[in-house]
Design a protein around this motif. Structure first.
Motif, PDB file in Angstrom:
ATOM      1  N   GLU A   1      -2.358 -31.538  23.530  1.00  0.00           N
ATOM      2  CA  GLU A   1      -1.221 -31.263  24.402  1.00  0.00           C
ATOM      3  C   GLU A   1      -1.409 -29.874  25.001  1.00  0.00           C
ATOM      4  N   PHE A   2      -1.173 -29.768  26.296  1.00  0.00           N
ATOM      5  CA  PHE A   2      -1.309 -28.488  26.993  1.00  0.00           C
ATOM      6  C   PHE A   2       0.018 -28.152  27.650  1.00  0.00           C
ATOM      7  N   ASN A   3       0.536 -26.949  27.365  1.00  0.00           N
ATOM      8  CA  ASN A   3       1.804 -26.499  27.935  1.00  0.00           C
ATOM      9  C   ASN A   3       1.531 -25.759  29.246  1.00  0.00           C
ATOM     10  N   GLU A   4       1.983 -26.311  30.360  1.00  0.00           N
ATOM     11  CA  GLU A   4       1.685 -25.743  31.666  1.00  0.00           C
ATOM     12  C   GLU A   4       2.481 -24.471  31.963  1.00  0.00           C
ATOM     13  N   GLU A   5       3.467 -24.158  31.121  1.00  0.00           N
ATOM     14  CA  GLU A   5       4.237 -22.922  31.291  1.00  0.00           C
ATOM     15  C   GLU A   5       3.654 -21.788  30.461  1.00  0.00           C
ATOM     16  N   THR A   6       3.338 -22.084  29.198  1.00  0.00           N
ATOM     17  CA  THR A   6       2.834 -21.029  28.308  1.00  0.00           C
ATOM     18  C   THR A   6       1.309 -21.025  28.215  1.00  0.00           C
ATOM     19  N   TYR A   7       0.666 -22.113  28.664  1.00  0.00           N
ATOM     20  CA  TYR A   7      -0.791 -22.291  28.610  1.00  0.00           C
ATOM     21  C   TYR A   7      -1.300 -22.415  27.172  1.00  0.00           C
ATOM     22  N   SER A   8      -0.422 -22.750  26.239  1.00  0.00           N
ATOM     23  CA  SER A   8      -0.844 -22.950  24.858  1.00  0.00           C
ATOM     24  C   SER A   8      -1.489 -24.327  24.692  1.00  0.00           C
ATOM     25  N   LEU A   9      -2.353 -24.429  23.688  1.00  0.00           N
ATOM     26  CA  LEU A   9      -3.060 -25.671  23.376  1.00  0.00           C
ATOM     27  C   LEU A   9      -2.615 -26.161  22.006  1.00  0.00           C
ATOM     28  N   THR A  10      -2.228 -27.438  21.914  1.00  0.00           N
ATOM     29  CA  THR A  10      -1.932 -28.059  20.627  1.00  0.00           C
ATOM     30  C   THR A  10      -2.959 -29.148  20.372  1.00  0.00           C
ATOM     31  N   LEU A  11      -3.614 -29.046  19.215  1.00  0.00           N
ATOM     32  CA  LEU A  11      -4.622 -30.014  18.815  1.00  0.00           C
ATOM     33  C   LEU A  11      -4.117 -30.739  17.577  1.00  0.00           C
ATOM     34  N   LYS A  12      -4.031 -32.071  17.658  1.00  0.00           N
ATOM     35  CA  LYS A  12      -3.420 -32.874  16.601  1.00  0.00           C
ATOM     36  C   LYS A  12      -4.465 -33.633  15.788  1.00  0.00           C
ATOM     37  N   ASN A  13      -4.001 -34.126  14.615  1.00  0.00           N
ATOM     38  CA  ASN A  13      -4.849 -34.926  13.724  1.00  0.00           C
ATOM     39  C   ASN A  13      -6.191 -34.227  13.464  1.00  0.00           C
ATOM     40  N   LEU A  14      -6.107 -33.009  13.000  1.00  0.00           N
ATOM     41  CA  LEU A  14      -7.303 -32.189  12.799  1.00  0.00           C
ATOM     42  C   LEU A  14      -8.240 -32.776  11.745  1.00  0.00           C
ATOM     43  N   GLN A  15      -9.525 -32.694  12.038  1.00  0.00           N
ATOM     44  CA  GLN A  15     -10.566 -33.093  11.095  1.00  0.00           C
ATOM     45  C   GLN A  15     -11.476 -31.895  10.840  1.00  0.00           C
ATOM     46  N   LYS A  16     -12.282 -31.977   9.782  1.00  0.00           N
ATOM     47  CA  LYS A  16     -13.107 -30.822   9.411  1.00  0.00           C
ATOM     48  C   LYS A  16     -14.105 -30.453  10.503  1.00  0.00           C
ATOM     49  N   ASN A  17     -14.549 -31.437  11.291  1.00  0.00           N
ATOM     50  CA  ASN A  17     -15.484 -31.107  12.367  1.00  0.00           C
ATOM     51  C   ASN A  17     -14.804 -30.464  13.577  1.00  0.00           C
ATOM     52  N   ASP A  18     -13.474 -30.277  13.498  1.00  0.00           N
ATOM     53  CA  ASP A  18     -12.765 -29.495  14.516  1.00  0.00           C
ATOM     54  C   ASP A  18     -12.850 -27.999  14.217  1.00  0.00           C
ATOM     55  N   SER A  19     -13.371 -27.646  13.059  1.00  0.00           N
ATOM     56  CA  SER A  19     -13.517 -26.234  12.705  1.00  0.00           C
ATOM     57  C   SER A  19     -14.481 -25.552  13.669  1.00  0.00           C
ATOM     58  N   GLY A  20     -14.106 -24.339  14.091  1.00  0.00           N
ATOM     59  CA  GLY A  20     -14.973 -23.594  14.991  1.00  0.00           C
ATOM     60  C   GLY A  20     -14.184 -22.629  15.861  1.00  0.00           C
ATOM     61  N   ILE A  21     -14.818 -22.126  16.893  1.00  0.00           N
ATOM     62  CA  ILE A  21     -14.216 -21.113  17.761  1.00  0.00           C
ATOM     63  C   ILE A  21     -13.643 -21.762  19.021  1.00  0.00           C
ATOM     64  N   TYR A  22     -12.382 -21.423  19.296  1.00  0.00           N
ATOM     65  CA  TYR A  22     -11.698 -21.896  20.499  1.00  0.00           C
ATOM     66  C   TYR A  22     -11.355 -20.690  21.367  1.00  0.00           C
ATOM     67  N   GLU A  23     -11.631 -20.817  22.663  1.00  0.00           N
ATOM     68  CA  GLU A  23     -11.349 -19.726  23.598  1.00  0.00           C
ATOM     69  C   GLU A  23     -10.568 -20.233  24.795  1.00  0.00           C
ATOM     70  N   ALA A  24      -9.668 -19.364  25.292  1.00  0.00           N
ATOM     71  CA  ALA A  24      -8.948 -19.630  26.538  1.00  0.00           C
ATOM     72  C   ALA A  24      -9.424 -18.628  27.575  1.00  0.00           C
ATOM     73  N   GLU A  25      -9.756 -19.119  28.754  1.00  0.00           N
ATOM     74  CA  GLU A  25     -10.326 -18.262  29.794  1.00  0.00           C
ATOM     75  C   GLU A  25      -9.666 -18.548  31.140  1.00  0.00           C
ATOM     76  N   ALA A  26      -9.456 -17.478  31.892  1.00  0.00           N
ATOM     77  CA  ALA A  26      -8.859 -17.578  33.222  1.00  0.00           C
ATOM     78  C   ALA A  26      -9.876 -17.092  34.240  1.00  0.00           C
ATOM     79  N   LEU A  27     -10.291 -17.962  35.106  1.00  0.00           N
ATOM     80  CA  LEU A  27     -11.277 -17.584  36.115  1.00  0.00           C
ATOM     81  C   LEU A  27     -10.623 -16.699  37.174  1.00  0.00           C
ATOM     82  N   GLY A  28     -11.244 -15.595  37.458  1.00  0.00           N
ATOM     83  CA  GLY A  28     -10.714 -14.657  38.448  1.00  0.00           C
ATOM     84  C   GLY A  28     -10.515 -13.292  37.843  1.00  0.00           C
TER      85      GLY A  28
END
Length: 219
Positions: A78-105
């Motif tokens: 789920e992506f919130n178009e107002e806050t730009y937050s990311l929600t990731l559901k039903n997490l599994q162990k292979n979801d472990s790792g680095i997540y980054e948010a980037e704005a071009l410009g």
């Protein structure tokens, strides 16, 4: 679309991160919300969340259009178009790792998280074994998931210091006394379980003279 992907690859190669990577711990099958950490100009046309371990984007958002989510994540993101937050559901162990948010410009990374998805810990095993009749030397052993901690009680004196150990990172195992209980605690950052023995039971392990030694065990 191919031109857009090439543009993303170019900007990814020149972006400079200005955020600190925050550790986030979650249980398997739970959800996580990752929020923006840095202020940025939301009038910029392209924004995305990436999963660095697989070098893929999770959400690509072009202003005033629907967020683009890869097929494998469509039911889980789920992506919130107002806050730009990311929600990731039903997490599994292979979801472990680095997540980054980037704005071009702006040329910056506006959020970085190290997500660690963990299994719940197992219930530990606590044993108390009589080693010597003469001095009532009782050995206490706390065990779980290839970890072990040992301590001793002497002549019904179990006022011991806490002992603990851990794996390379997790889980943690500790053995200590609190309120007349000997406690074996097994934990990681998202779950914990323990097993206890009342101190009075340790005294019962000390048999009268002439009685053979025995072992008392709680699981």
């Amino acid at each position: 679309m191919m031109a857009l992907v090439m543009q993303l690859d170019f900007f990814l190669s020149v972006l400079v991160s200005v955020t600190v990577c925050d550790d986030v711990f979650k249980l398997v099958n739970s959800s996580v919300q990752l929020d923006i950490q840095e202020h940025f100009d939301k009038s910029l046309s392209i924004f995305f969340w990436t999963f660095k371990n697989k070098d893929i984007y999770i959400v690509l958002y072009i202003r005033n259009s629907q967020p683009i989510v890869p097929e494998e994540y469509k039911e889980r993101v789920e992506f919130n178009e107002e806050t730009y937050s990311l929600t990731l559901k039903n997490l599994q162990k292979n979801d472990s790792g680095i997540y980054e948010a980037e704005a071009l410009g702006d040329g910056i990374t506006v959020a970085t998280y190290q997500l660690k998805v963990l299994d719940p810990v197992e219930k530990p095993v606590l044993t108390a074994s009589l080693q010597s009749n003469d001095f009532c030397n009782v050995t206490l052993t706390c065990e779980a998931q290839n970890l072990s901690v040992t301590s001793h009680c002497y002549n019904d004196n179990c006022d011991m210091m806490e002992k603990k150990t851990s794996g390379d990172t997790f889980p943690f195992l500790s053995l200590y006394v609190s309120n007349n209980f000997i406690i074996c605690n097994h934990s990681n950052p998202v779950s914990w379980k323990n097993t206890t023995i009342e101190i009075k039971h340790v005294k019962h392990l000390c048999p009268p003279e002439g009685v053979s030694m025995h072992t008392y065990c709680l699981v």
